[in-house]
Write an enzyme that holds these catalytic residues in place. Structure first.
Site, PDB file in Angstrom:
ATOM      1  N   GLU A   1       0.842  -1.202   0.000  1.00  9.67           N
ATOM      2  CA  GLU A   1       0.000   0.000   0.000  1.00  9.67           C
ATOM      3  C   GLU A   1       0.874   1.247   0.000  1.00  9.67           C
ATOM      4  OE1 GLU A   1      -1.051   1.978   3.290  1.00  9.67           O
ATOM      5  OE2 GLU A   1      -0.917   0.338   4.742  1.00  9.67           O
TER       6      GLU A   1
ATOM      7  N   ASP B   1     -18.726   4.402  13.072  1.00  4.78           N
ATOM      8  CA  ASP B   1     -17.477   4.569  12.325  1.00  4.78           C
ATOM      9  C   ASP B   1     -16.737   3.234  12.248  1.00  4.78           C
ATOM     10  OD1 ASP B   1     -15.345   5.578  10.988  1.00  4.78           O
ATOM     11  OD2 ASP B   1     -14.660   6.923  12.572  1.00  4.78           O
TER      12      ASP B   1
ATOM     13  N   SER C   1     -13.975   1.075   9.488  1.00  2.80           N
ATOM     14  CA  SER C   1     -13.144   1.166   8.295  1.00  2.80           C
ATOM     15  C   SER C   1     -13.736   0.377   7.137  1.00  2.80           C
ATOM     16  CB  SER C   1     -11.746   0.644   8.599  1.00  2.80           C
ATOM     17  OG  SER C   1     -10.971   0.552   7.417  1.00  2.80           O
ATOM     18  N   ALA C   2     -13.615   0.938   5.938  1.00  2.00           N
ATOM     19  CA  ALA C   2     -14.038   0.225   4.724  1.00  2.00           C
ATOM     20  C   ALA C   2     -13.180  -0.997   4.467  1.00  2.00           C
ATOM     21  CB  ALA C   2     -13.974   1.160   3.522  1.00  2.00           C
ATOM     22  N   ASP C   3     -12.012  -1.077   5.126  1.00  2.00           N
ATOM     23  CA  ASP C   3     -11.149  -2.244   4.942  1.00  2.00           C
ATOM     24  C   ASP C   3     -11.918  -3.533   5.179  1.00  2.00           C
ATOM     25  OD1 ASP C   3      -9.169  -0.348   4.655  1.00  2.00           O
ATOM     26  OD2 ASP C   3      -8.087  -0.879   6.485  1.00  2.00           O
TER      27      ASP C   3
ATOM     28  N   LYS D   1      -4.578  -1.522  15.022  1.00  8.92           N
ATOM     29  CA  LYS D   1      -4.016  -0.666  16.066  1.00  8.92           C
ATOM     30  C   LYS D   1      -4.882  -0.711  17.324  1.00  8.92           C
ATOM     31  CE  LYS D   1      -1.402   2.584  13.220  1.00  8.92           C
ATOM     32  NZ  LYS D   1      -1.646   2.076  11.875  1.00  8.92           N
TER      33      LYS D   1
END
Length: 308
Positions: A25, A138, A140-142, A159
């Site tokens: 990435e 909220d 993550s789109a991950d 994390k």
């Protein structure tokens, strides 16, 4: 229409000839590491793979062109140009149409790697469910992207500023397989052990390649997440981590920081309060994951050649 992503000659040649390739990435370069050391880090990431006989495919969008495999000028631009933006998978079409230059997140990199036929992807830490999700929604789109993208992702978990138990629950619900590399515990990026158990453990790159092949036989279209923990002696001091995180969370609450602004705020506080130690750990994490991804890609390439 041009192929998306555009492959560098080295990446195209490696894929055509069944040699190992690892996707990397680019947001860690554009937004994750401080300048000017980020460029040297990016070069060292690619060198780790090249020295192991693996072709690196750093992924980014350059002037509206998604690329897998960056030339020296493009890599330097991602690292040094302050106008470079960060894009997730949902932003790719808009960034391409607008001719923007962007670092790609885990989600965007996964999508482009899969389209290119690159099966193994190394990152630092996965995005996840944020603390206080009930009030912010909220996430993550991950997570959702990996639920529909057939890549093997090597990361050091997520994390510790995120809600790790909730993240693991979401990965299970979304059908993303998770296995610990030589561990039965899920790592927490800066920390070796998050305290959360894993159902599956793998102990070699060959075992991971076998799992990839079995998943292909089953027609699986979701990702395989390999959780690769830091060696205990290389992790951030747990006591320091706990203190800094508690202080940062309290400061964010006091300042009224909410939603998507929380994570970058916490990471900035972590870097400042640890006097750069968190950045050093970030680099160790990235290099460890890249090295393991290179081994997996090599085992996968050998397996594919053996079945022809």
């Amino acid at each position: 229409m041009a192929t998306i992503p555009e492959l560098s000659p080295a990446v195209q040649d490696a894929l055509n000839n069944g040699r190992p390739v690892v996707a990397l990435e680019s947001t860690i370069i554009s937004h994750g590491l401080p300048r000017p050391g980020n460029l040297a880090a990016a070069r060292s990431f690619e060198a780790l793979l090249t020295e192991a006989g693996v072709t690196p495919a750093t992924i980014a969008v350059i002037d509206g062109v998604p690329k897998a495999g960056l030339g020296p000028a493009d890599l330097e631009r991602i690292a040094t140009d302050e106008s470079v933006i960060k894009v997730s998978s949902r932003d790719l079409g808009l960034a391409i149409a607008a001719g923007r230059t962007a670092g790609t997140t885990v989600a965007a990199t996964s999508v482009l790697a899969a389209r290119a036929g690159i099966r193994v992807f190394a990152t630092g830490g996965l995005g996840g469910v944020h603390r206080g999700f009930a009030g912010t929604m909220d996430e993550s789109a991950d997570l959702t992207v990996l639920s529909r993208t057939p890549v093997t992702v090597v990361s050091a978990g997520v994390k510790s500023i995120l809600d790790i138990p909730a993240t693991l629950e979401r990965l299970e619900t979304l059908g993303v397989a998770v296995a610990g590399y030589r561990t039965n515990r899920f790592p927490a990026f800066y920390l070796t052990d998050s305290g959360e158990d894993l159902d599956w453990r793998v102990d070699s790159a060959e075992e991971i390649a076998a799992a990839m092949a079995a998943r292909d036989e089953l027609g699986e279209t979701s990702a395989l997440l390999i959780a690769n923990p830091l060696p205990p002696e290389r992790q951030l001091d747990p006591a320091l981590h706990a203190r800094v995180l508690a202080d940062a969370l309290a400061a964010a609450e006091s300042a009224g920081i909410r939603g998507k602004a929380v994570t970058p705020y916490l990471l900035e506080q972590m870097q400042r309060a640890t006097e750069g130690a968190s950045v050093a750990v970030n680099l160790v994490v990235a290099r460890g994951n890249i090295a393991l991804a290179g081994q997996i890609a090599t085992a996968w390439s050998a397996r594919q050649r053996g079945t022809r």
